[in-house]
Design a protein around this motif. Structure first.
Motif, PDB file in Angstrom:
ATOM      1  N   THR A 439       5.050  -0.995   4.952  1.00 16.31           N
ATOM      2  CA  THR A 439       4.419  -0.081   4.000  1.00 16.31           C
ATOM      3  C   THR A 439       4.808  -0.394   2.558  1.00 16.31           C
ATOM      4  O   THR A 439       3.992  -0.215   1.642  1.00 16.31           O
ATOM      5  N   VAL A 440       6.029  -0.871   2.336  1.00 15.17           N
ATOM      6  CA  VAL A 440       6.489  -1.167   0.969  1.00 15.17           C
ATOM      7  C   VAL A 440       5.607  -2.201   0.276  1.00 15.17           C
ATOM      8  O   VAL A 440       5.066  -1.938  -0.800  1.00 15.17           O
ATOM      9  N   PRO A 441       5.404  -3.412   0.842  1.00 13.63           N
ATOM     10  CA  PRO A 441       4.514  -4.373   0.158  1.00 13.63           C
ATOM     11  C   PRO A 441       3.045  -3.973   0.222  1.00 13.63           C
ATOM     12  O   PRO A 441       2.277  -4.297  -0.686  1.00 13.63           O
ATOM     13  N   THR A 442       2.646  -3.269   1.291  1.00 10.36           N
ATOM     14  CA  THR A 442       1.243  -2.854   1.403  1.00 10.36           C
ATOM     15  C   THR A 442       0.837  -1.963   0.239  1.00 10.36           C
ATOM     16  O   THR A 442      -0.238  -2.123  -0.352  1.00 10.36           O
ATOM     17  N   ALA A 443       1.702  -1.026  -0.120  1.00  8.68           N
ATOM     18  CA  ALA A 443       1.401  -0.122  -1.238  1.00  8.68           C
ATOM     19  C   ALA A 443       1.219  -0.893  -2.536  1.00  8.68           C
ATOM     20  O   ALA A 443       0.322  -0.596  -3.338  1.00  8.68           O
ATOM     21  N   SER A 444       2.050  -1.917  -2.756  1.00  6.74           N
ATOM     22  CA  SER A 444       1.925  -2.704  -3.992  1.00  6.74           C
ATOM     23  C   SER A 444       0.667  -3.561  -3.977  1.00  6.74           C
ATOM     24  O   SER A 444       0.056  -3.803  -5.020  1.00  6.74           O
ATOM     25  N   GLU A 445       0.263  -4.035  -2.809  1.00  6.12           N
ATOM     26  CA  GLU A 445      -0.941  -4.869  -2.714  1.00  6.12           C
ATOM     27  C   GLU A 445      -2.204  -4.045  -2.872  1.00  6.12           C
ATOM     28  O   GLU A 445      -3.191  -4.513  -3.450  1.00  6.12           O
ATOM     29  N   LEU A 446      -2.183  -2.826  -2.403  1.00  8.47           N
ATOM     30  CA  LEU A 446      -3.369  -1.976  -2.487  1.00  8.47           C
ATOM     31  C   LEU A 446      -3.532  -1.331  -3.858  1.00  8.47           C
ATOM     32  O   LEU A 446      -4.652  -1.201  -4.362  1.00  8.47           O
ATOM     33  N   PHE A 447      -2.401  -0.942  -4.493  1.00  7.82           N
ATOM     34  CA  PHE A 447      -2.486  -0.127  -5.714  1.00  7.82           C
ATOM     35  C   PHE A 447      -1.797  -0.741  -6.933  1.00  7.82           C
ATOM     36  O   PHE A 447      -1.767  -0.120  -7.984  1.00  7.82           O
ATOM     37  N   GLY A 448      -1.255  -1.949  -6.799  1.00  7.25           N
ATOM     38  CA  GLY A 448      -0.690  -2.645  -7.956  1.00  7.25           C
ATOM     39  C   GLY A 448       0.777  -2.337  -8.192  1.00  7.25           C
ATOM     40  O   GLY A 448       1.381  -1.485  -7.534  1.00  7.25           O
ATOM     41  N   LEU A 449       1.350  -3.028  -9.180  1.00  7.29           N
ATOM     42  CA  LEU A 449       2.785  -2.932  -9.468  1.00  7.29           C
ATOM     43  C   LEU A 449       3.111  -2.082 -10.695  1.00  7.29           C
ATOM     44  O   LEU A 449       4.268  -1.725 -10.902  1.00  7.29           O
ATOM     45  N   LYS A 450       2.102  -1.764 -11.512  1.00  5.16           N
ATOM     46  CA  LYS A 450       2.383  -1.084 -12.775  1.00  5.16           C
ATOM     47  C   LYS A 450       3.062   0.264 -12.563  1.00  5.16           C
ATOM     48  O   LYS A 450       4.030   0.614 -13.242  1.00  5.16           O
ATOM     49  N   TYR A 451       2.562   1.052 -11.598  1.00  2.54           N
ATOM     50  CA  TYR A 451       3.141   2.362 -11.306  1.00  2.54           C
ATOM     51  C   TYR A 451       3.738   2.376  -9.900  1.00  2.54           C
ATOM     52  O   TYR A 451       3.801   3.421  -9.247  1.00  2.54           O
ATOM     53  N   TYR A 452       4.221   1.227  -9.472  1.00  2.28           N
ATOM     54  CA  TYR A 452       4.681   1.095  -8.098  1.00  2.28           C
ATOM     55  C   TYR A 452       5.872   2.003  -7.786  1.00  2.28           C
ATOM     56  O   TYR A 452       5.968   2.568  -6.687  1.00  2.28           O
ATOM     57  N   GLY A 453       6.792   2.144  -8.737  1.00  5.65           N
ATOM     58  CA  GLY A 453       7.970   2.977  -8.496  1.00  5.65           C
ATOM     59  C   GLY A 453       7.599   4.391  -8.114  1.00  5.65           C
ATOM     60  O   GLY A 453       8.166   4.973  -7.177  1.00  5.65           O
ATOM     61  N   LEU A 454       6.625   4.967  -8.810  1.00  5.21           N
ATOM     62  CA  LEU A 454       6.217   6.341  -8.529  1.00  5.21           C
ATOM     63  C   LEU A 454       5.387   6.418  -7.251  1.00  5.21           C
ATOM     64  O   LEU A 454       5.553   7.348  -6.445  1.00  5.21           O
ATOM     65  N   ILE A 455       4.491   5.455  -7.049  1.00  2.00           N
ATOM     66  CA  ILE A 455       3.684   5.448  -5.824  1.00  2.00           C
ATOM     67  C   ILE A 455       4.581   5.333  -4.598  1.00  2.00           C
ATOM     68  O   ILE A 455       4.391   6.025  -3.589  1.00  2.00           O
ATOM     69  N   TYR A 456       5.589   4.476  -4.671  1.00  2.00           N
ATOM     70  CA  TYR A 456       6.537   4.323  -3.561  1.00  2.00           C
ATOM     71  C   TYR A 456       7.239   5.640  -3.250  1.00  2.00           C
ATOM     72  O   TYR A 456       7.368   6.038  -2.084  1.00  2.00           O
ATOM     73  N   ASN A 457       7.664   6.345  -4.285  1.00  2.00           N
ATOM     74  CA  ASN A 457       8.390   7.597  -4.056  1.00  2.00           C
ATOM     75  C   ASN A 457       7.483   8.728  -3.579  1.00  2.00           C
ATOM     76  O   ASN A 457       7.949   9.661  -2.916  1.00  2.00           O
ATOM     77  N   ILE A 458       6.185   8.661  -3.910  1.00  2.00           N
ATOM     78  CA  ILE A 458       5.250   9.632  -3.335  1.00  2.00           C
ATOM     79  C   ILE A 458       5.137   9.401  -1.825  1.00  2.00           C
ATOM     80  O   ILE A 458       5.137  10.347  -1.031  1.00  2.00           O
ATOM     81  N   LEU A 459       5.064   8.139  -1.415  1.00  2.00           N
ATOM     82  CA  LEU A 459       5.023   7.827   0.014  1.00  2.00           C
ATOM     83  C   LEU A 459       6.309   8.261   0.709  1.00  2.00           C
ATOM     84  O   LEU A 459       6.287   8.734   1.857  1.00  2.00           O
ATOM     85  N   ILE A 460       7.446   8.131   0.009  1.00  2.00           N
ATOM     86  CA  ILE A 460       8.729   8.488   0.590  1.00  2.00           C
ATOM     87  C   ILE A 460       8.857  10.005   0.772  1.00  2.00           C
ATOM     88  O   ILE A 460       9.739  10.477   1.489  1.00  2.00           O
ATOM     89  N   LEU A 461       7.958  10.774   0.162  1.00  2.00           N
ATOM     90  CA  LEU A 461       7.935  12.215   0.428  1.00  2.00           C
ATOM     91  C   LEU A 461       7.757  12.494   1.918  1.00  2.00           C
ATOM     92  O   LEU A 461       8.087  13.586   2.401  1.00  2.00           O
ATOM     93  N   ASN A 462       7.229  11.518   2.641  1.00  2.00           N
ATOM     94  CA  ASN A 462       7.067  11.681   4.088  1.00  2.00           C
ATOM     95  C   ASN A 462       8.400  11.844   4.804  1.00  2.00           C
ATOM     96  O   ASN A 462       8.441  12.413   5.899  1.00  2.00           O
ATOM     97  N   LEU A 463       9.481  11.345   4.217  1.00  2.25           N
ATOM     98  CA  LEU A 463      10.781  11.483   4.876  1.00  2.25           C
ATOM     99  C   LEU A 463      11.234  12.944   4.928  1.00  2.25           C
ATOM    100  O   LEU A 463      11.536  13.459   6.001  1.00  2.25           O
ATOM    101  N   PRO A 464      11.290  13.662   3.790  1.00  4.60           N
ATOM    102  CA  PRO A 464      11.634  15.083   3.906  1.00  4.60           C
ATOM    103  C   PRO A 464      10.576  15.899   4.636  1.00  4.60           C
ATOM    104  O   PRO A 464      10.905  16.821   5.384  1.00  4.60           O
TER     105      PRO A 464
END
Length: 544
Positions: A439-464
């Motif tokens: 999922t980590v590289p998939t998110a960057s490939e689908l939505f780019g690297l410019k806002y990757y830090g925030l997009i990654y952490n939105i996905l990580i909301l699935n953990l809590p």
């Protein structure tokens, strides 16, 4: 600037880039402390006289800390890497340090809500470290996102086993000393990363790209040795104190061994760049992006306004709002929830699952989940990258395979046959690792690297969110329904029936996730074919 100065500068830059990656590996090796709750949860339950539901809600509080990872996502575009690492390590020092004071009985037990807060801080600390590491390294090595994600997430998977083995070897599984190690070690390691890890413009040389790939195979080799070495400790009956100390010392040497790569890189860069024939040949440099643009330069100049206003397609840079409006984002989000949410529920409840099935010591199951999670992460990163280059295989297809395998693991644990927990721990570890690494590289490939830090952490909301749904509600409530109250508070349950219905529901959730991943694979097939074409054209430039 003379040729000698340019040569020296290029050599130092390349070596620093790899040295930074080595320190990133070290940080990831200790940033999985959020997965070690089972190692000391029983001590908290006894000390605070908690029911299973109350204990599970503590684990939810720990995972809720990841919801505040959005702060780290916002900060990743504003603050330097060292500042993000500093924030995370200091927060972990306070969060786990307070738990250590309580479990070691140096202070009186704090109230339940206060314990929730410190657990939340401990959980949130890892989001700062993970965000700093992943964002920086994927930007530094953007042409090898799969291997980077696999290696880094692989070491996160190993971190639980590393902490568990060190605690068992040095502290005789003392939960108080274990918590002390969780609080102090990340700060010490992050200090090293603060010095060397920084964003360095990625090379546009095709030959450098090939060299990066070869170095990543070396990192994989070292990681496999570390994983097998950690696994071997589980099969040593009653190791003595001296043996355990020697074992721990060799483990630290193995973790330090990747330092040879930046040293070799410096020597190699120095010798090659000082040779006129092997310098920076313009014909071997490729400056094309990951994907070829959909619109030509001529079309852009003719209709700039229209192009600026059109919605980005998958594979182009997305703002946060544009990503949230995209159906593919939510398909990935929900499928991620089905995989990591159920896997996290097993890891959070491993202590009680083991006790319910008659195992007095559950540390082996914690280590099995961690080590096999490593294999899932690191192999899936390399294999998915290989098949993208070879056949343009969509990365989400590997997530689909992990979902159906994980569902089988839950069915096996629901049956509660002898030895099923061993097999189930391995299966859950592998599949949980695959989900994170893919999922980590998939998110960057689908939505780019410019806002990757925030997009990654939105996905990580699935953990809590997953921890709350599957661990706090599902596992906690169904366990308490089967459990017997104990004198003095708390409850207990023994037998395969304690978690049977929990495993059945989680198996169904994984089947739903499987369907979503298949759908995402179909929707992104054209994207990965374009990525394959881009990588092939770059490789062709090297051969000319």
């Amino acid at each position: 600037m003379g040729l000698g100065s340019q040569t020296s500068s290029a050599s130092v830059t390349r070596a620093t880039k790899w040295l930074g990656f080595v320190t990133a590996v070290w940080v990831q090796s200790i940033s999985g402390n959020n997965y070690t709750f089972s190692n000391y949860s029983d001590a908290l339950k006894t000390l605070m006289n908690l029911t299973q539901l109350e204990l599970n809600n503590l684990s939810v509080a720990k995972d809720i800390g990841k919801a505040f990872g959005l702060l780290a996502g916002f900060a990743s575009d504003k603050l330097p890497t060292w500042a993000i690492l500093l924030i995370g390590s200091l927060e972990g020092l306070v969060g786990y340090g307070t738990q250590w004071l309580v479990v070691s009985e140096r202070i009186k037990p704090i109230s339940y809500w206060q314990m929730c807060i410190v657990l939340c801080m401990g959980g949130n600390s890892s989001t700062w470290m993970n965000t700093a590491i992943l964002v920086t390294c994927i930007r530094n090595f953007r042409k090898n996102r799969g291997p980077v994600a696999g290696i880094l997430k692989g070491y996160v998977g190993l971190s639980t086993a590393i902490f568990t083995v060190l605690c068992s070897a040095l502290f005789n599984d003392d939960p108080a000393r274990f918590l002390l190690m969780l609080s102090v070690t990340p700060l010490a390691v992050c200090i090293a990363a603060m010095i060397f890890l920084r964003e360095i413009p990625p090379s546009d040389s095709a030959s450098d790209d090939e060299e990066e790939s070869s170095y990543f195979w070396l990192f994989n080799g070292v990681a496999f040795v570390v994983a097998i070495y950690l696994l071997s400790y589980q099969f040593i009956p009653n190791p003595g104190k001296l043996f355990s100390q020697i074992f721990a010392s060799i483990l630290l040497v193995l973790l330090a061994s990747p330092l040879a790569i930046p040293v070799y890189s410096f020597i190699s860069a120095w010798s090659s760049s000082s040779s006129p024939e092997q310098g920076s040949d313009p014909e071997t440099r490729v400056t094309e992006p990951l994907l070829k643009p959909e619109i030509t330069a001529e079309e852009r100049s003719q209709d700039t306004v229209l192009v600026e206003k059109r919605k980005p397609v998958i594979g182009e840079e997305h703002t946060i709002w544009e990503a949230l409006q995209c159906l593919d984002f939510w398909i990935m989000f929900v499928s991620f929830l089905c995989g990591v949410g159920t896997g996290l529920a097993v890891m959070n409840n491993m202590g009680q699952i083991g006790l319910a099935l008659g195992y007095a010591d559950v540390s082996i199951f914690v280590s099995l989940t961690s080590i096999w999670g490593f294999f899932g992460r690191i192999i899936s990163g390399m294999v998915s990258e290989y098949f993208i280059r070879k056949a343009g295989t969509p990365r989400p297809l590997w997530n689909a395979a992990s979902q159906i395998l994980m569902a089988g693991g839950y069915v096996l644990m629901a049956i509660a046959m002898p030895g099923s927990l061993y097999i189930g721990s391995i299966v859950v570890g592998i599949c949980y690792g695959i989900r994170l690494a893919i999922t980590v590289p998939t998110a960057s490939e689908l939505f780019g690297l410019k806002y990757y830090g925030l997009i990654y952490n939105i996905l990580i909301l699935n953990l809590p969110l997953g921890s709350f749904l599957f661990s706090g509600l599902l596992a906690g409530i169904l366990y308490d329904m089967e459990a017997t109250p104990m004198a003095g508070g708390g409850n207990t349950c023994v037998g395969g029936h304690c978690y049977r219905m929990v495993f059945v529901v989680m198996a169904v959730a994984c089947i739903v996730g499987f369907g979503l991943d298949i759908l995402l694979s179909i929707r992104t097939k054209n994207l990965y074919q374009k990525i394959q074409a881009s990588k092939r054209s770059k490789k062709g430039a090297v051969l000319k």
